[in-house]
Design a protein around this motif. Structure first.
Motif, PDB file in Angstrom:
ATOM      1  N   UNK A  12       0.839  -1.200   0.000  1.00 14.62           N
ATOM      2  CA  UNK A  12       0.000   0.000   0.000  1.00 14.62           C
ATOM      3  C   UNK A  12       0.875   1.251   0.000  1.00 14.62           C
ATOM      4  N   UNK A  13       1.928   1.238   0.799  1.00 15.11           N
ATOM      5  CA  UNK A  13       2.808   2.405   0.927  1.00 15.11           C
ATOM      6  C   UNK A  13       3.433   2.821  -0.404  1.00 15.11           C
ATOM      7  N   UNK A  14       3.643   1.870  -1.304  1.00 19.56           N
ATOM      8  CA  UNK A  14       4.231   2.192  -2.610  1.00 19.56           C
ATOM      9  C   UNK A  14       3.251   2.911  -3.530  1.00 19.56           C
ATOM     10  N   UNK A  15       1.964   2.789  -3.250  1.00 21.83           N
ATOM     11  CA  UNK A  15       0.939   3.441  -4.092  1.00 21.83           C
ATOM     12  C   UNK A  15       0.648   4.828  -3.535  1.00 21.83           C
ATOM     13  N   UNK A  16       1.688   5.640  -3.484  1.00 21.25           N
ATOM     14  CA  UNK A  16       1.585   6.963  -2.864  1.00 21.25           C
ATOM     15  C   UNK A  16       1.625   8.110  -3.873  1.00 21.25           C
ATOM     16  N   UNK A  17       1.549   7.775  -5.154  1.00 24.60           N
ATOM     17  CA  UNK A  17       1.573   8.798  -6.187  1.00 24.60           C
ATOM     18  C   UNK A  17       2.957   9.271  -6.549  1.00 24.60           C
ATOM     19  N   UNK A  18       3.974   8.741  -5.884  1.00 23.07           N
ATOM     20  CA  UNK A  18       5.354   9.130  -6.176  1.00 23.07           C
ATOM     21  C   UNK A  18       6.207   7.912  -6.495  1.00 23.07           C
ATOM     22  N   UNK A  19       6.206   6.908  -5.615  1.00 23.52           N
ATOM     23  CA  UNK A  19       6.961   5.684  -5.899  1.00 23.52           C
ATOM     24  C   UNK A  19       6.315   4.914  -7.045  1.00 23.52           C
ATOM     25  N   UNK A  20       5.007   4.913  -7.091  1.00 23.81           N
ATOM     26  CA  UNK A  20       4.217   4.338  -8.180  1.00 23.81           C
ATOM     27  C   UNK A  20       3.143   5.359  -8.516  1.00 23.81           C
ATOM     28  N   UNK A  21       2.613   5.340  -9.733  1.00 24.66           N
ATOM     29  CA  UNK A  21       1.637   6.371 -10.114  1.00 24.66           C
ATOM     30  C   UNK A  21       0.273   6.244  -9.430  1.00 24.66           C
TER      31      UNK A  21
END
Length: 79
Positions: A13-22
């Protein structure tokens, strides 16, 4: 219906932050919502809130109810 949703870890979930992943995802009460298309969540932030997190506790201080999430797609649930 929520039982059919895929499970994601808090790290995923943390990777789906709009920066690490779009993707811009947030969790509320164990359900993950996709807020990518929301104009209020550009760059993964909304006022003092950040995407990629469980916002259940923070919702208490929000000027709106959890009902605002009903317009967004459920994409998963927290493992």
């Amino acid at each position: 219906m929520d039982a059919d949703l895929p499970e994601y870890t808090r790290s995923q979930l943390a990777l789906r932050n709009g920066q690490d992943k779009p993707q811009i995802w947030v969790a509320l009460d164990g359900v993950i919502y996709d807020l990518t298309e929301s104009r209020l969540w550009r760059d993964g932030k909304h006022y003092e809130h950040w995407a990629g997190q469980d916002l259940t506790a923070e919702l208490q201080d929000a000027p709106h109810s959890a009902g605002v999430f009903a317009r967004f797609k459920k994409v998963g649930k927290i493992k």
